[in-house]
Design an enzyme around this catalytic site. Structure first.
Site, PDB file in Angstrom:
ATOM      1  N   LYS A  18       0.851  -1.205   0.000  1.00  0.00           N
ATOM      2  CA  LYS A  18       0.000   0.000   0.000  1.00  0.00           C
ATOM      3  C   LYS A  18       0.877   1.242   0.000  1.00  0.00           C
ATOM      4  O   LYS A  18       2.022   1.231   0.470  1.00  0.00           O
ATOM      5  CB  LYS A  18      -0.956   0.029   1.193  1.00  0.00           C
ATOM      6  CG  LYS A  18      -0.312   0.027   2.595  1.00  0.00           C
ATOM      7  CD  LYS A  18       0.176   1.363   3.105  1.00  0.00           C
ATOM      8  CE  LYS A  18       0.855   1.274   4.465  1.00  0.00           C
ATOM      9  NZ  LYS A  18       1.646   2.446   4.837  1.00  0.00           N
ATOM     10  N   PRO A 103       9.579  -4.341  -0.004  1.00  0.00           N
ATOM     11  CA  PRO A 103      10.716  -4.120   0.886  1.00  0.00           C
ATOM     12  C   PRO A 103      10.312  -4.121   2.356  1.00  0.00           C
ATOM     13  O   PRO A 103       9.233  -3.639   2.710  1.00  0.00           O
ATOM     14  CB  PRO A 103      11.239  -2.739   0.490  1.00  0.00           C
ATOM     15  CG  PRO A 103      10.530  -2.351  -0.730  1.00  0.00           C
ATOM     16  CD  PRO A 103       9.354  -3.228  -0.934  1.00  0.00           C
ATOM     17  N   VAL A 104      11.175  -4.665   3.183  1.00  0.00           N
ATOM     18  CA  VAL A 104      10.926  -4.750   4.620  1.00  0.00           C
ATOM     19  C   VAL A 104      11.121  -3.364   5.256  1.00  0.00           C
ATOM     20  O   VAL A 104      12.050  -2.643   4.895  1.00  0.00           O
ATOM     21  CB  VAL A 104      11.921  -5.763   5.237  1.00  0.00           C
ATOM     22  CG1 VAL A 104      11.839  -5.766   6.754  1.00  0.00           C
ATOM     23  CG2 VAL A 104      11.647  -7.161   4.686  1.00  0.00           C
ATOM     24  N   GLY A 107       7.521   1.206   4.820  1.00  0.00           N
ATOM     25  CA  GLY A 107       6.336   2.069   4.831  1.00  0.00           C
ATOM     26  C   GLY A 107       5.318   1.634   3.793  1.00  0.00           C
ATOM     27  O   GLY A 107       4.400   2.363   3.437  1.00  0.00           O
ATOM     28  N   ALA A 109       3.772  -1.543   4.076  1.00  0.00           N
ATOM     29  CA  ALA A 109       2.952  -2.564   4.746  1.00  0.00           C
ATOM     30  C   ALA A 109       3.237  -3.981   4.237  1.00  0.00           C
ATOM     31  O   ALA A 109       2.319  -4.781   4.065  1.00  0.00           O
ATOM     32  CB  ALA A 109       1.462  -2.222   4.631  1.00  0.00           C
ATOM     33  N   GLY A 110       4.496  -4.301   4.014  1.00  0.00           N
ATOM     34  CA  GLY A 110       4.857  -5.643   3.552  1.00  0.00           C
ATOM     35  C   GLY A 110       4.494  -6.723   4.559  1.00  0.00           C
ATOM     36  O   GLY A 110       3.942  -7.764   4.189  1.00  0.00           O
ATOM     37  N   GLY A 111       4.765  -6.488   5.825  1.00  0.00           N
ATOM     38  CA  GLY A 111       4.426  -7.475   6.858  1.00  0.00           C
ATOM     39  C   GLY A 111       2.914  -7.677   6.936  1.00  0.00           C
ATOM     40  O   GLY A 111       2.436  -8.796   7.129  1.00  0.00           O
ATOM     41  N   SER A 112       2.171  -6.595   6.744  1.00  0.00           N
ATOM     42  CA  SER A 112       0.711  -6.692   6.766  1.00  0.00           C
ATOM     43  C   SER A 112       0.211  -7.479   5.562  1.00  0.00           C
ATOM     44  O   SER A 112      -0.741  -8.261   5.666  1.00  0.00           O
ATOM     45  CB  SER A 112       0.092  -5.298   6.739  1.00  0.00           C
ATOM     46  OG  SER A 112       0.521  -4.564   7.862  1.00  0.00           O
ATOM     47  N   ASP A 145      -2.640  -2.171   9.377  1.00  0.00           N
ATOM     48  CA  ASP A 145      -2.744  -2.144   7.915  1.00  0.00           C
ATOM     49  C   ASP A 145      -3.174  -3.474   7.307  1.00  0.00           C
ATOM     50  O   ASP A 145      -3.269  -3.601   6.089  1.00  0.00           O
ATOM     51  CB  ASP A 145      -1.374  -1.783   7.302  1.00  0.00           C
ATOM     52  CG  ASP A 145      -0.916  -0.384   7.691  1.00  0.00           C
ATOM     53  OD1 ASP A 145      -1.783   0.469   7.942  1.00  0.00           O
ATOM     54  OD2 ASP A 145       0.303  -0.164   7.733  1.00  0.00           O
TER      55      ASP A 145
HETATM   56  O1  C5P Z   1      -0.547  -1.760  14.168  1.00  0.00           O
HETATM   57  P1  C5P Z   1       0.900  -1.881  13.857  1.00  0.00           P
HETATM   58  O2  C5P Z   1       1.547  -3.035  14.540  1.00  0.00           O
HETATM   59  O3  C5P Z   1       1.189  -1.817  12.400  1.00  0.00           O
HETATM   60  O4  C5P Z   1       1.590  -0.561  14.467  1.00  0.00           O
HETATM   61  C1  C5P Z   1       2.961  -0.499  14.738  1.00  0.00           C
HETATM   62  C2  C5P Z   1       3.232   0.662  15.671  1.00  0.00           C
HETATM   63  O5  C5P Z   1       3.017   1.896  14.998  1.00  0.00           O
HETATM   64  C3  C5P Z   1       2.358   0.747  16.901  1.00  0.00           C
HETATM   65  O6  C5P Z   1       2.862  -0.051  17.962  1.00  0.00           O
HETATM   66  C4  C5P Z   1       2.405   2.236  17.239  1.00  0.00           C
HETATM   67  O7  C5P Z   1       3.608   2.562  17.919  1.00  0.00           O
HETATM   68  C5  C5P Z   1       2.466   2.869  15.869  1.00  0.00           C
HETATM   69  N1  C5P Z   1       1.119   3.228  15.382  1.00  0.00           N
HETATM   70  C6  C5P Z   1       0.470   4.303  15.980  1.00  0.00           C
HETATM   71  N2  C5P Z   1      -0.789   4.641  15.533  1.00  0.00           N
HETATM   72  C7  C5P Z   1      -1.378   3.972  14.525  1.00  0.00           C
HETATM   73  C8  C5P Z   1      -0.712   2.892  13.894  1.00  0.00           C
HETATM   74  C9  C5P Z   1       0.538   2.552  14.353  1.00  0.00           C
HETATM   75  O8  C5P Z   1       0.989   4.933  16.898  1.00  0.00           O
HETATM   76  N3  C5P Z   1      -2.589   4.334  14.123  1.00  0.00           N
END
Ligand code: C5P
Length: 306
Positions: A18, A103-104, A107, A109-112, A145
């Protein structure tokens, strides 16, 4: 070689990266997340997950940056398999092979994408028949994501990004992704934004209304004018080299550029598939990133391909 009767075929699922075309970050919530309003675009860069019957849960990964990733319960794909198994009341018997193109820590969302692909793959392999709403619910618990990687297209994400409303826009847009050397940690970028907001009071990007309107009317220049990301000052504060990347795209004729999500990937909007190929070659030549990809979007979310 034919497969013994009763043993399911492997399932192959791919899921897209994304780009956040607009990312408005609100205040820090009590649960450690920030309230978001973001416009997601799914683009034609995919990770692929092959789920094969196995005794117990196993994970292998190959491709861009895969060596750096954990292959156990810390990996979001592993967690996705466990989530489907627990929800459906089956044993998590699967081997997951993840082929990474995204790419890891970029930004994108590869893991997602890996988690979304795994949800779909395990559901198909185990015949658990989870509905779309159930999969989206599991996705939302896994990460902010993951739900979008399941649905794809263009969507407005609210909450911490997991509550999705489709954006009704037709059209296809061509982009160049400038992929940086190294990654950025998402929590660190959010924390840097909080710090900047406290110390310097950085301006906020506001609502996504103008961008959504530009997408609906397919006004390329207006889309370019309204690309925006509240995390950009924070990503630039941690990675000053990204300024050069953004400037290079601008000088080389991109319609506009924006850091995707928490970065460090920069997405450049172009006028056509041909202009994207030309710009990609020029950005690669300028030496302002590790590698480049041309992509288009929107594309669908996680889908079984074999
Ligand atoms: O949900 P995800 O694991 O992708 O988020 C990773 C980190 O990014 C969260 O632990 C948080 O520190 C930050 N985050 C946030 N607000 C969001 C999404 C992510 O602060 N809406």
């Amino acid at each position: 070689m034919s497969r013994p009767v009763g043993v399911p075929e492997p399932v192959v699922v791919r899921a897209p990266a994304k780009v956040n075309l607009h990312l408005a970050v609100g205040d820090l919530r009590d649960d450690g997340y920030h309230e978001l309003m973001t416009v997601f675009l799914a683009v034609s860069l995919f990770d692929e997950v092959t789920a094969t019957p196995a005794n117990g849960l196993g994970l292998t990964m190959r491709g861009d940056g895969a060596l750096a990733l954990p292959r156990d319960y810390r990996n979001l794909a592993w967690q996705a398999a466990v989530a489907v198994a627990e929800h459906a009341g089956v044993d998590p018997d699967v081997h997951l092979d993840v082929r990474k193109e995204i790419p890891v820590a970029g930004g994108l969302a590869g893991g997602s994408a890996d988690a979304a692909a795994t949800l779909v793959a395990c559901d198909a392999l185990w015949g658990t028949g989870l509905g779309r709403d159930e999969l989206i619910e599991l996705a939302a618990d896994l990460g902010s994501d993951v739900a979008f990687a399941l649905t794809g297209g263009i969507a407005l994400g609210t909450g911490r990004g997991e509550r999705l409303t489709p954006v009704l826009a037709s059209g296809r847009w061509h982009w160049v992704l400038a992929i940086a050397q190294g990654g950025l940690s998402t929590p660190e970028v959010y924390a840097e934004l909080d710090r900047l907001r406290e110390s310097a009071g950085v301006p906020r990007v506001g609502t996504a209304d103008a961008l959504i309107n530009a997408l609906r009317t397919r006004d390329l220049n207006a889309i370019g004018d309204h690309l925006a990301n509240d995390l950009e000052p924070a990503a630039l504060s941690l990675r000053a080299d990204l300024r050069r990347t953004l400037r290079a795209g601008d000088e080389l004729g991109a319609v506009s550029g924006v850091i995707s999500g928490s970065g460090p990937t920069v997405a450049f909007l172009t006028r056509s598939a041909d202009s994207a190929v030309k710009l990609a070659a020029e950005i690669a030549g300028a030496g302002v990133c590790r590698t480049v990809r041309t992509v288009f979007g929107p594309v669908p979310g996680a889908r079984v391909i074999a």
